[in-house]
Scaffold this active site. Structure first.
Site: not given
Ligand code: GLA
Length: 388
Positions: A133, A191
């Site tokens: 990430d 997301d």
């Molecule tokens: C980000 C990513 C998600 C998930 C969260 C975890 O938002 O885009 O897919 O992995 O972090 O905290």
């Protein structure tokens, strides 16, 4: 810089990821039971292979005195290595998560500056997949390339095969450099939420992406994905039905079907996000239709193309290895519509062609010049057109 190994991710990766449903509540029992359910439900036989532990698996208050990340003993009392062995014994693979900064998105320790140490530890546990990430890391593209390269190189040095999943949400054009840093898939958006349209999340702090908007990203970036490196439209929301962490109220059955259809057409990785230990029949049907999955897993890995937009209805096509063509008739509008697909739209001659409805798994028509079908609001008809 490293380059992705050829055989890995030859078709879009398939599996399950803990985040959408479990968020920070991921734990050993959930992962074990999920792996068991992937066998008993038939998901593994359909090709779902990776069981990925997302954020919040380590101790939150920092590394140990030797600089190692430590699995949270309350969540993973037997550690991750034992869990990896369990998952491997079922014939599945296991993934883990970290971040290219000091802290992850959930404020757990990240891997920046510890790339080699972490990669070696994951390799010793038998980890097969890393989602990496980008929270708390510098905004610019050069830094992202540098930070992902460092981890790509660290994974390569372990000598173990890792599928490397980049998650910087598309802002720094990872489709242009993802492969070069060793990546096999890269997120193209923030997301995706369990919603048809974009929604504001967490007191208007950020946008949750809706399925409708993802389709435009899929069309725009399609040509950059292919064997070894895929545009990742984000984890599936099929089956969440308003539950879990990325809740946007949930979709209708038809909307989930459009989501699944288009993730398959776009060759996105298929990482299930719902609780597969308790799948409803309807969810299982959406996740396990072999003819639909075959479009996603087609050996050519040819990009999808949106060939026509008529108001809110669209025609998409994707050539398949057996020289047939997968065709999606998508209605993104609010009322039902008759959609006509012409042979010329999908690059075929005016000769007889057999059309199969992939969701229904039945042949529906023979057409020469054009075919018209009624498509309901937010519905997708997923067809396979065979030249005779
Ligand atoms: C980000 C990513 C998600 C998930 C969260 C975890 O938002 O885009 O897919 O992995 O972090 O905290």
């Amino acid at each position: 810089m490293t380059s992705a190994s050829k055989s890995l991710a030859a078709t879009p990766p398939m599996g399950w990821n803990s985040w959408n449903q479990f968020g920070w509540n991921v734990n050993e029992a959930v992962v074990r039971e999920t792996a068991d359910a992937m066998i008993s439900s038939g998901l593994k036989d359909c090709g779902y292979e990776y069981v990925v532990i997302d954020d919040c698996w380590s101790k939150k208050d920092g590394r140990d005195s030797n600089g190692y990340l430590v699995p949270d003993p309350d969540k993973f009392p037997n550690g991750i290595k034992a869990l990896a062995d369990y998952v491997h014994n079922l014939g599945l693979k296991i993934g883990i998560y970290s971040d290219a900064a000091d802290l992850t998105c959930g404020s757990y320790p990240g891997s920046y500056g510890f790339e080699e140490q972490d990669a070696q530890m994951w390799a010793s546990w038998g980890i097969d997949f890393l989602k990496y990430d980008y929270c708390n890391a510098p905004e610019d593209q050069a830094s992202a390339i540098e930070r992902y390269s460092r981890m790509g190189e660290a994974l390569r040095k372990t000598g173990r095969e890792f599928l490397f999943s980049l998650c910087e949400w598309g802002g720094r054009s990872p489709h242009l450099w993802g492969r070069e840093v060793g990546g096999h898939m890269w997120r193209v958006s923030g997301d995706v939420f369990d919603s048809w349209v974009n929604i504001w999340v967490a007191d208007h702090t950020y946008y949750g992406i809706g399925i409708d908007v993802s389709l435009d990203l899929a069309a725009e970036l399609a040509e950059y994905g292919g064997p070894g490196g895929w545009n990742d439209l984000d984890m599936l929301i099929v089956g969440l039905k308003g539950k879990g962490l990325v809740s946007g109220g949930g979709l209708s059955f038809v909307e989930y079907q459009t989501h699944m259809s288009m993730w398959c057409m776009a060759c996105s990785p298929l990482m299930i996000g719902c609780d597969v230990r308790a799948m409803e029949k309807e969810t299982a049907a959406l996740l396990m239709n072999p003819e639909v999955l075959a479009v996603n897993q087609d050996a050519l890995g040819e990009p999808v193309r949106r060939v026509k937009q008529m108001d809110r209805c669209e025609i998409w096509k994707k050539p398949l290895a057996d020289s047939s063509v997968a065709v999606a008739l998508v209605n993104r509008g609010a009322s039902g519509s008759d959609v006509t697909v012409k042979a010329s739209d999908i690059g075929l001659l005016d000769a007889p062609k057999l059309v199969r409805n992939l969701w229904a798994q039945e042949d529906i028509a023979d057409f020469k010049v054009e075919l018209t079908r009624r498509v309901q609001p937010h519905e997708t008809l997923l067809l396979k057109v065979d030249k005779h």
